[in-house]
Write an enzyme that holds these catalytic residues in place. Structure first.
Site, mmCIF file in Angstrom:
data_model
loop_
_atom_site.group_PDB
_atom_site.id
_atom_site.type_symbol
_atom_site.label_atom_id
_atom_site.label_comp_id
_atom_site.label_asym_id
_atom_site.label_seq_id
_atom_site.Cartn_x
_atom_site.Cartn_y
_atom_site.Cartn_z
ATOM 1 N N ASP A 328 3.339 68.407 25.097
ATOM 2 C CA ASP A 328 4.778 69.105 25.176
ATOM 3 C C ASP A 328 5.556 68.422 23.754
ATOM 4 O OD1 ASP A 328 7.283 70.245 25.486
ATOM 5 O OD2 ASP A 328 6.788 71.113 27.308
ATOM 6 N N ARG A 330 8.604 69.439 23.112
ATOM 7 C CA ARG A 330 10.261 70.183 23.248
ATOM 8 C C ARG A 330 11.033 69.176 23.327
ATOM 9 N NH1 ARG A 330 9.099 74.597 27.645
ATOM 10 N NH2 ARG A 330 7.898 73.177 28.319
#
Length: 418
Positions: A328, A330
């Site tokens: 990830d 983000r």
């Protein structure tokens, strides 16, 4: 376009020249005059005090428009009648030490707070816009028909449309604050940004006097349901969904993930809360495919479906990491800034199961009273692998988290029981 308006020589800003006197930026100052405007427009090279360009990822299209002769490179927009449809701020969070580091809190108020500069001919561009709009969500029309939501004629209309206040935000990064938020050295941050954008922004390395960066990335859209004043009124309930972009599901309704169902669930909760006298906030971040991009996301879809044994919850994150090198990207550390800009200290109903989002909000002193999980009847069958993998990875759930043996057993039976 008159070609004579295009300068005959190129001005490099990698090193400050004798005629370069950028306006000072005192990030976090208590008033905008002390803070100073953000100047990144190429036509303001003399006073330019920010690295990068306005409009985020759309800056490239602006360059194409100039190159093709359809846009005057020195065009100055007329901002008459563009002021915010609803007043937002200022709030104390705007001047708290590095509380907001990824957007300009004054970005929607430039015509009011920097009028003297504008009157002197300085080209200051807004980085935030606030308007009113209606949302048309087919699922809400269905819920209205089945009496699960009642139109009130003000927020939710008989047609199923929703009246909202809508905010668009361009990214504006204060580099010392970004470095502090991530716990990294500012010089290393600047060097890494420089190297991993193909050396696009030399000022990151050569201009330590410029501390503000407008990165070429997507921004944020905020949807506010109900009375904007209710957001900061502690006596009224606030529902919130922080949602990261998923074009395939959000727009086209993909059956392999829970993104659109959770977005709809958040909108429904925001509508209900605002109908009860509170307010609702949806924060929509442009971070497609966990900020890995849609190409990488589709490659992961293929890998998950074609691997030996088929798609499994146990290997859900592994397949992403095999391709992207990370699960990830983000980095929810910056996510709370939009909520702090709205003056939010407490969320009564947080429509999210993400432990990363929850932890980031708590770290920025935003209290969460209740976490709302996605109802089982809103989870598409092909998305059960995803939801179980997330639960096993620590995502919030009011139900017992299935262990690896249960997941394997459920996978063999088509995940009907999970």
């Amino acid at each position: 376009m008159n070609e004579q308006r295009i300068p005959k020589h190129i001005t490099l800003t990698s090193h400050p020249g004798e005629d370069t006197s950028p306006m000072n930026v005192r990030w976090g100052a208590h008033n905008p005059q002390e803070r100073g405007p953000i100047l990144a427009f190429p036509g303001e090279s003399t006073h330019r005090n920010a690295i990068g360009s306005h409009s985020g990822s759309y800056a490239i299209y602006r360059a194409l428009a100039v190159a093709s002769g359809t846009l005057d490179p020195l065009h100055k927009p007329d901002f008459t009648n563009t002021s915010p449809a609803v007043g937002i701020g200022p709030f104390r969070q705007w001047s708290e030490d590095n509380r907001i580091v990824s957007l300009d809190p004054w970005g929607h108020m430039i015509r009011d707070v920097f009028r003297d500069h504008i009157d002197d001919g300085v080209s200051i561009r807004p980085t935030i816009a606030v308007t009113r709009a209606r949302l048309t969500v087919p699922e809400l029309a269905y819920l209205s028909d089945t009496a699960q939501l009642a139109p009130d004629g003000s927020i939710l209309l008989e047609s199923g449309e929703i009246n909202v206040t809508k905010v668009a935000i361009e990214p504006v990064w204060y580099l010392p604050g970004i470095a502090e938020r991530f716990g990294v050295d500012e010089h290393m941050l600047r060097r890494t940004l420089f190297e991993h954008t193909g050396n696009m922004f030399s000022e990151l390395i050569t201009r330590p006097d410029l501390s503000v960066f407008l990165p070429p990335i997507g921004g944020i859209t905020i949807y506010i349901f109900g009375d904007v004043a209710a957001i900061t009124d502690s006596s009224r309930q606030l529902a919130c969904r922080v949602h990261d972009e998923c074009n395939g599901s959000d727009v086209f309704g993909s059956d392999i993930c829970t993104c659109r169902p959770y977005l709809i669930h958040g909108i429904v909760d925001c509508v209900r809360t605002s109908q009860q006298g509170g307010a609702g906030v949806i924060v929509y971040n442009r971070k497609e495919g966990r900020a890995l991009g849609e190409v990488t996301k589709f490659l992961v879809y293929n890998a998950r479906k074609r691997q030996d044994g088929g798609d499994t919850a146990e290997r859900y994150f592994e397949r992403t990491e095999c391709i992207a090198g990370v699960q990830d990207m983000r980095f929810q550390e910056l996510m709370p800034d939009a909520l702090s800009w709205l003056g939010i200290d407490k969320i009564d109903r947080f429509c999210s199961m993400s432990n990363m989002k929850y932890d980031s909000l708590i770290a920025q002193d935003i209290e969460i009273a209740e976490r709302i999980s996605l109802p089982d009847d809103m989870i598409p069958e092909d998305a059960l692998v995803e939801i179980n993998a997330k639960k096993a990875a620590g995502y919030f759930s009011p139900d017992p988290v299935p262990d690896s043996e249960q997941l394997s057993d459920a996978q063999g039976r088509g995940l009907e029981d999970y």
